[in-house]
Design a protein around this motif. Sequence first.
Motif, PDB file in Angstrom:
ATOM      1  N   LEU A 293       0.829  -1.202   0.000  1.00  0.00           N
ATOM      2  CA  LEU A 293       0.000   0.000   0.000  1.00  0.00           C
ATOM      3  C   LEU A 293       0.865   1.253   0.000  1.00  0.00           C
ATOM      4  N   ARG A 294       0.285   2.326  -0.513  1.00  0.00           N
ATOM      5  CA  ARG A 294       0.956   3.621  -0.436  1.00  0.00           C
ATOM      6  C   ARG A 294       0.849   4.165   0.986  1.00  0.00           C
ATOM      7  N   THR A 295       1.751   5.058   1.319  1.00  0.00           N
ATOM      8  CA  THR A 295       1.780   5.623   2.667  1.00  0.00           C
ATOM      9  C   THR A 295       0.437   6.206   3.062  1.00  0.00           C
ATOM     10  N   GLU A 296      -0.135   7.043   2.215  1.00  0.00           N
ATOM     11  CA  GLU A 296      -1.397   7.692   2.566  1.00  0.00           C
ATOM     12  C   GLU A 296      -2.520   6.673   2.708  1.00  0.00           C
ATOM     13  N   GLU A 297      -2.479   5.611   1.946  1.00  0.00           N
ATOM     14  CA  GLU A 297      -3.478   4.556   2.100  1.00  0.00           C
ATOM     15  C   GLU A 297      -3.343   3.887   3.460  1.00  0.00           C
ATOM     16  N   CYS A 298      -2.116   3.630   3.878  1.00  0.00           N
ATOM     17  CA  CYS A 298      -1.886   3.040   5.192  1.00  0.00           C
ATOM     18  C   CYS A 298      -2.405   3.943   6.304  1.00  0.00           C
ATOM     19  N   LEU A 299      -2.105   5.224   6.207  1.00  0.00           N
ATOM     20  CA  LEU A 299      -2.533   6.151   7.253  1.00  0.00           C
ATOM     21  C   LEU A 299      -4.042   6.206   7.350  1.00  0.00           C
ATOM     22  N   LYS A 300      -4.718   6.206   6.212  1.00  0.00           N
ATOM     23  CA  LYS A 300      -6.181   6.229   6.211  1.00  0.00           C
ATOM     24  C   LYS A 300      -6.744   4.944   6.792  1.00  0.00           C
ATOM     25  N   LEU A 301      -6.230   3.805   6.347  1.00  0.00           N
ATOM     26  CA  LEU A 301      -6.708   2.508   6.812  1.00  0.00           C
ATOM     27  C   LEU A 301      -6.548   2.369   8.317  1.00  0.00           C
TER      28      LEU A 301
END
Length: 374
Positions: A293-301
């Motif tokens: 996953l991309r960083t921003e996807e991880c943070l959102k998840l």
Amino acid sequence: MTTPLAGIRVVEFGHYIAAPAATQMLADLGAEVVKIEPPSGDQARGIGAYGEGIVLAYNRGKRSVVLDLKRPGDRGIAADLIARADVVVQNLRTGALARLGLGPDEMRAANPRLVYVSISGFGAKGPSAGRAGLDIAAQAESGMMSINGEQGGDPLRVGFPIADVAASYAAVQAVLAALLRRERTGEGGVAEVSLLNAAIHLQSAMWGEWHVSRQEPRRKGNGQATVAPAADLVRTSDGTIVLSAYTPDRFARLCRVIGREWMIDDPRFADNPARVANREALLAEISQALGGLRTEECLKLLGEQGIVAAAVRTYREVAGAADVRAGGVLTTGIGPDGDRYPIPSLPFALDGVEPPADRAVPRPGADSDGPHWA
């Protein structure tokens, strides 16, 4: 609304960071600051990019007066400035100003309402009172370097002058406390701050842990020594995040959100001692789940599940971050040559207080020939 320190006059005898950083915060709160520099200037002014960065960070909106304190006439000017000031902040070698007749005893005899703050490397009372004490010495002798670094590796300093900065915060607290007491009693006071004291104080939680565990704290890299996952690095497809989810409920949420619910009951990960003992295997599972996953996807998840996670950002990325912009964390400074640059403002927001923006850093002695107070 009036700035909190409007009408407060500060004289600074400062080099490098600890004293100039303290008076910069006082200036941002509305105080008038006169910076007394020797003919050669603040020692930070001549040591390349690092020193010039210090000057830009901690001297905005001050007046600079050059005085040679070895000359009686210039000492008289300094004494006159102090006599009309509310606060002195200095980080010259211990006893240097006292030997010139500008120490706290002499100056408070002339001005009983004066708040006089001295910052040193190791304090004024112990056997190291006369030692040179830069930030790195305080990091080393406070225990900080002994716990910073990779497990099995060499001790490491923190990557910025953290003891200097901590001492500047302590000095500001001392000034504000003394000014409040003066409002009640009419008397000023003398405060002593040391880089060593400030650096040790930053580690108070570690001192508590040392008492509880009876084990000397050791270097463990990014992960916290007694809980996991905690402050652990995880690579994403385009960067790096850190995450912490070591309480039972948050660890369970983490396992579910990354599709590894079975980890909740796995004996290797059943509680914090087990997860610490098996940290490598734990991080391998988390990294495999999040690495695509991309960083921003991880943070959102993770954020949607209340799991603490953050991106590891460069300075350029920090400057453009939405939270930094929304919070007004950076202000605009003006260098001695007129160049504009982003620089951190006050580390807090207070209703009705807007730290002055677009304030210039003075050239050495820019105000030597003019009136020192408005």
